[in-house]
Design a protein around this motif. Sequence first.
Motif, mmCIF file in Angstrom:
data_model
loop_
_atom_site.group_PDB
_atom_site.id
_atom_site.type_symbol
_atom_site.label_atom_id
_atom_site.label_comp_id
_atom_site.label_asym_id
_atom_site.label_seq_id
_atom_site.Cartn_x
_atom_site.Cartn_y
_atom_site.Cartn_z
ATOM 1 N N LEU A 144 0.569 -1.713 7.652
ATOM 2 C CA LEU A 144 -0.717 -1.016 7.613
ATOM 3 C C LEU A 144 -1.337 -1.045 9.004
ATOM 4 O O LEU A 144 -1.578 -2.110 9.573
ATOM 5 C CB LEU A 144 -1.641 -1.698 6.587
ATOM 6 N N VAL A 145 -1.580 0.141 9.559
ATOM 7 C CA VAL A 145 -2.028 0.278 10.946
ATOM 8 C C VAL A 145 -3.372 0.988 10.980
ATOM 9 O O VAL A 145 -3.524 2.070 10.405
ATOM 10 C CB VAL A 145 -1.013 1.096 11.775
ATOM 11 N N LEU A 192 6.577 7.399 7.017
ATOM 12 C CA LEU A 192 5.190 7.491 7.477
ATOM 13 C C LEU A 192 4.313 8.009 6.344
ATOM 14 O O LEU A 192 4.680 8.968 5.654
ATOM 15 C CB LEU A 192 5.119 8.440 8.691
ATOM 16 N N TRP A 193 3.193 7.352 6.159
ATOM 17 C CA TRP A 193 2.215 7.756 5.145
ATOM 18 C C TRP A 193 0.839 7.778 5.797
ATOM 19 O O TRP A 193 0.545 6.949 6.666
ATOM 20 C CB TRP A 193 2.217 6.766 3.963
ATOM 21 N N TRP A 228 -1.297 -2.756 -4.136
ATOM 22 C CA TRP A 228 -0.129 -1.869 -4.254
ATOM 23 C C TRP A 228 0.685 -1.911 -2.965
ATOM 24 O O TRP A 228 1.912 -2.061 -2.985
ATOM 25 C CB TRP A 228 -0.596 -0.433 -4.552
ATOM 26 N N LEU A 229 -0.020 -1.804 -1.814
ATOM 27 C CA LEU A 229 0.681 -1.815 -0.528
ATOM 28 C C LEU A 229 1.461 -3.116 -0.361
ATOM 29 O O LEU A 229 2.631 -3.106 0.067
ATOM 30 C CB LEU A 229 -0.328 -1.663 0.612
ATOM 31 N N ALA A 289 8.747 0.852 9.667
ATOM 32 C CA ALA A 289 8.762 1.789 8.536
ATOM 33 C C ALA A 289 8.800 1.032 7.206
ATOM 34 O O ALA A 289 9.466 0.004 7.131
ATOM 35 C CB ALA A 289 9.976 2.710 8.641
ATOM 36 N N PRO A 290 8.122 1.505 6.189
ATOM 37 C CA PRO A 290 7.208 2.634 6.236
ATOM 38 C C PRO A 290 5.852 2.242 6.858
ATOM 39 O O PRO A 290 5.307 1.200 6.525
ATOM 40 C CB PRO A 290 7.029 3.014 4.758
ATOM 41 N N THR A 291 5.355 3.098 7.734
ATOM 42 C CA THR A 291 4.066 2.879 8.380
ATOM 43 C C THR A 291 2.977 3.590 7.581
ATOM 44 O O THR A 291 3.129 4.767 7.239
ATOM 45 C CB THR A 291 4.073 3.462 9.804
ATOM 46 N N PHE A 292 1.913 2.884 7.311
ATOM 47 C CA PHE A 292 0.741 3.469 6.648
ATOM 48 C C PHE A 292 -0.387 3.543 7.668
ATOM 49 O O PHE A 292 -0.922 2.509 8.076
ATOM 50 C CB PHE A 292 0.330 2.639 5.425
#
Lengths: 265, 265
Positions: free
Chosen positions: A193-194, A119-120, A185-186, A211-214
């Motif tokens: 991306l949420v 998570l970010w 970058w993402l 995952a990974p969730t931004f």
Amino acid sequence: MPRQITAFSNPLVKRIRGLRDKRHRREEGLFLAEGLRILTEAREAGILPQFVFYAADSAQHPLVVALVEATEAHGGEAIETDADILSKLSGKDNPGSVVGVYAEFLTPLDSLDRTRADLWLVAERLRDPGNLGTILRTADAVGAGGLILIEECVDPFSVEAVRASMGALFTVPIARAAWGEFLPWLRSGPGQLVALSLDTEVDYQAARYAAPTFLLTGNEAQGLPAAYAAECDLRVKMPMLGKADSLNAAVATAVMAYEVLNQRR
Amino acid sequence: MPRQITAFSNPLVKRIRGLRDKRHRREEGLFLAEGLRILTEAREAGILPQFVFYAADSAQHPLVVALVEATEAHGGEAIETDADILSKLSGKDNPGSVVGVYAEFLTPLDSLDRTRADLWLVAERLRDPGNLGTILRTADAVGAGGLILIEECVDPFSVEAVRASMGALFTVPIARAAWGEFLPWLRSGPGQLVALSLDTEVDYQAARYAAPTFLLTGNEAQGLPAAYAAECDLRVKMPMLGKADSLNAAVATAVMAYEVLNQRR
């Protein structure tokens, strides 16, 4: 042997006090943090101040002793002073027993290792320093990999942001990027991306997070630009039963972050 | 026809400006709110100011017109002024187009109808006006029946709290009580008292909440006194994965409140 300063007119006191101003922080590359709990958290994370000011009557406190020793061993300077000077440095009537002066540190976007966390948090044009500090504190609590600040956000090294972060500033990596840098970058690796949005029918609890969730939070007053929201993999909404149809940005981020965390435990 | 004021030395300007000070608010029983969105929300909730100051160049805005008409019809006074005076009244560089002066209103504890809502928020010795306003905003979003302030809390009518509430101050009933009044009142009817705590093994998602649920949040620095926590029907904890083992009080309240809401929808 620490030097002692008790004069308001001391040049170092004037210089450090100036760090409450953003322009001076930029020029010096330094910022202020205050309070024994926060400075101890920084020390335990391996981050030591260039200067630490402590109240003479706290000199025997074991955590102050540890802080002074570690600061000096690390090439920094410890300065014994009094409550009036500490109050002047921190801008608070009740400054606590220590004020530290640290080198600013941001993590380059390219140095973030997205595999390090599931998570970010990402914030776009965040304006309120209290919100920024609170989001850092939440990032620490949910085990987020870091906070990415998009476009022109409030300074994470402002006294108010550092204070609100309660030390999380020292433990949560912070990167800064324009949207035009962040998105490529993402997309160069895994990452969902949420965005929290009002213009969607997808409930935040019905959605499934990969995952990974931004998690992307927009500006306090205007929310996220529609063009940015359109680039997200998922737009979700939270139930709002009230008259205002809005939540504080740091609150909305935290409720979302705990939902992602809860789905995984 | 509204009167016009453009002189800083005007006695009404001085008097209203004084309301940024708590002592003056108590003496006058009045408080300040600013911004067209918030004042319109108040109007729609049927709450009108005793005085409304508006910028001359906003006089034709339909929401300003509606506000001025409703204020005058309700016996209040509308005053045309300029950005400098509005800035002086609100203490902000960018004050928006309207400032309103309202009578303080608290709801007596005995007047709260607990059957009106399934969720109520309770805060004990809350110190930060931003947290108080943010909790009010959350209370509005989750459809809480009201906010009960226990012991000595920060003033909900401070400029900072009103601002952070984004208008929820006008829509969410607020009561004040000592713990020794609150607990007998709570026990005089149905109600599950739930505390967020670090000293429990009960996960906040594993717990089941009974309506009406009263969510109790303690002081920012010290948390809830152990004696108060012991009186609660349920103590729950949230997962904390970070180094700090803490969340902002308004954030923790919101995450808890959304869990209660989610279990019921």
